[in-house]
Design a protein around this motif. Structure first.
Motif, short mmCIF file in Angstrom:
data_model
loop_
_atom_site.label_atom_id
_atom_site.label_comp_id
_atom_site.label_asym_id
_atom_site.label_seq_id
_atom_site.Cartn_x
_atom_site.Cartn_y
_atom_site.Cartn_z
N GLU A 1 0.83 -1.20 0.00
CA GLU A 1 0.00 0.00 0.00
C GLU A 1 0.87 1.26 0.00
O GLU A 1 0.57 2.23 -0.70
N ASN A 2 1.96 1.24 0.78
CA ASN A 2 2.84 2.41 0.84
C ASN A 2 3.62 2.60 -0.45
O ASN A 2 3.97 3.73 -0.81
N PRO B 1 1.87 4.51 -4.50
CA PRO B 1 2.05 5.84 -5.12
C PRO B 1 3.41 5.98 -5.81
O PRO B 1 3.50 6.55 -6.90
N GLN C 1 3.30 4.08 -9.09
CA GLN C 1 2.48 4.78 -10.08
C GLN C 1 3.26 5.96 -10.67
O GLN C 1 3.21 6.20 -11.88
N GLU C 2 3.98 6.69 -9.83
CA GLU C 2 4.79 7.81 -10.32
C GLU C 2 5.90 7.32 -11.23
O GLU C 2 6.19 7.92 -12.26
#
Length: 116
Positions: free
Chosen positions: A53-54, A57, A60-61
């Motif tokens: 979960e961490n 992002p 995705q970046e």
């Protein structure tokens, strides 16, 4: 002789019961083993879920950044790692025209260092 025959009949009749008991003991043992394994693995799996979960992002970046640089991933072979540690990603079909030179060619110089 009758005693031996009777003992064999009783033993033969008892075999399925013993096999069933052994089978159920094995099932129970396997179930207890799996439950113990799951109890031991639960904290690790929970931590792994939090890590995923961490990291989402960031991944995705990274995917977005790569998408800006590489227009079509299907145009490339899988990466190769060379013995020296370099990573090479080759095009499936080479570019038709090479990139233009970025710097002008230097003028020729004679052996005295004078421009010709």
């Amino acid at each position: 002789m009758k005693i031996i025959a009777t003992a064999l009949i009783v033993a033969t009749a008892a075999l399925p019961v013993a096999a069933q008991e052994e089978d159920s003991l094995m099932k129970r043992g396997l179930r207890l083993f799996m439950e113990g394994l799951m109890e031991e693995m639960e904290p690790t799996l929970r931590d792994f879920g939090e890590l995923a979960e961490n990291a989402a992002p960031f991944l995705q970046e990274m995917q977005r950044s790569l998408g800006e640089v590489v227009e079509d991933f299907d145009a490339y072979h899988a990466p190769e790692i060379l013995p020296n540690g370099d990573i090479v990603i080759r095009r499936k079909t080479p570019l038709t025209d090479p990139l233009p030179p970025t710097e002008p060619a230097l003028p020729p110089i004679d052996d005295r260092g004078i421009d010709l």
